[in-house]
Each structure stands twice: as structure tokens, then as C-alpha cells.
Design a protein around this motif. Structure first.
Motif: not given
Length: 190
Positions: A80-81, A84-85, A111-112, A115
Motif C-alpha cells: 500500500w505504501r 501510494k508513493r 500503513a498511513e 507515510l
């Protein structure tokens, strides 16, 4: 049994994000609450170096297409990370995968949390896009009128030992003995 051995058994001795079996290392997925295989993944050295880098090579991350379906929470969180990137870099395929990826609320929070630190970090870059660090030496690439003084900072003037600010477009440095704020678009790192 060591964490590395547990991860090797879990992954079949392959990178859990790319499927590669070369140069594998243990990566503790932040934030880390101690050493545990439940909070770590086994990844290739090549991807490990990319995780903390500024720019991702999208071709190295194509394995996320398979990794995102893993049943292991730390693999899901890292997939997920990284998606996202990659999406922030403009990779449309990563956005498509991210739209399909489902994480339960606890995993989304995990996960958030990794970030937030990245997003809050202010990064200054010179006119060529090179990251500036506190203490770097730069050169002015344009004549600059210095407000509040009677001099002009000439193109080619070196500014040694810069300081960073909270604004990504500004740095501070001494020119002619006067501490001034300089726009990063007018400097080049030496």
C-alpha cells in the motif's frame, strides 16, 4: 528460530514484494514496536535501498501487482505504501492497483502512520532538483537584490553552510556577512 529464518520460511526464500531471490534482507515495517516477524518483511537489497530513496524506479516495483494480494499484514502495508508513493510520482498503473487493494481499518492506520513522517518532512531542492541538506555549499545562479541592504548578491557568489527553513522554497545563508533568505530556485548545489 530467528526472525530472518521465520521470514524465509514464510516467503519461500523470496522477496515478498518482488519475488526475487537475490540479496535478501529483513526490513522492519515502521513504526516498529520491537523485533517481530509480524512487523517485518523479507525484501531484496535493491528494493530496500529504494524504500528510503526519494525517487522510486517504477520497473522495480512491478511485483507489487502480486504482493498486494499477500495474506501477510506487513506485506500488505508495504504494498500500500509503495503504491501510494508511485502514484505520487504519476504512475497510473500504481493508482489502478491501489484502487483494487483492500486493507482493514487497522492495517490502513498502520500503513498511513508510516507515510505521515514522509509527508511532513520539508525537502528543499536547488534549481536542478538536487536535494539540499543543512551545511551544504551552494552558488547563486542569478544576481539577487538583497532587501534591506544596499548590495546585490552577484551570480556565482558562493554561499557556504546553508541552513534549511520550514518552507521548501527557501534556504538561509550568509552573503557579504549578512544572513539572508534565498529562494532555492536561484541556487545550485556545489
Amino acid at each position: 528460530m530467528s526472525i530472518e529464518q521465520i521470514l524465509k520460511d514464510r516467503s519461500g526464500n523470496q522477496c515478498e514484494l518482488s519475488g526475487s531471490s537475490d540479496d535478501l534482507v529483513v526490513y522492519a515495517v515502521p513504526p516498529v514496536d520491537g523485533q517481530s516477524a509480524d512487523r517485518a518483511i523479507l525484501i531484496s537489497q535493491e528494493l530496500h535501498e529504494q524504500i528510503n530513496g526519494e525517487q522510486l524506479d517504477p520497473n522495480l516495483w512491478r511485483g507489487l501487482n502480486d504482493a498486494m494480494w499477500s495474506q501477510e499484514p506487513p506485506v500488505q502495508v508495504m504494498a500500500w505504501r509503495m503504491l501510494k508513493r508511485l502514484t505520487k510520482q504519476g504512475e497510473t498503473w500504481a493508482q489502478d492497483l491501489l484502487d483494487m487493494l483492500y486493507l482493514d481499518d487497522a492495517l490502513v492506520t498502520w500503513a498511513e502512520s508510516g507515510l505521515v513522517e514522509e509527508e511532513q518532512q520539508v525537502i528543499q531542492r536547488d534549481n536542478n532538483g538536487v536535494k539540499l541538506e543543512a551545511g551544504d555549499n551552494v552558488v547563486l545562479i542569478k544576481d539577487l537584490d538583497v532587501k534591506g541592504t544596499s548590495f546585490t548578491a552577484k551570480r556565482g557568489t558562493p554561499v557556504r553552510g546553508i541552513s534549511l527553513t520550514d518552507n521548501p522554497d527557501h534556504i538561509e545563508g550568509r552573503v557579504n556577512g549578512v544572513r539572508i533568505v534565498i529562494l532555492t530556485k536561484f541556487v545550485k548545489k556545489q
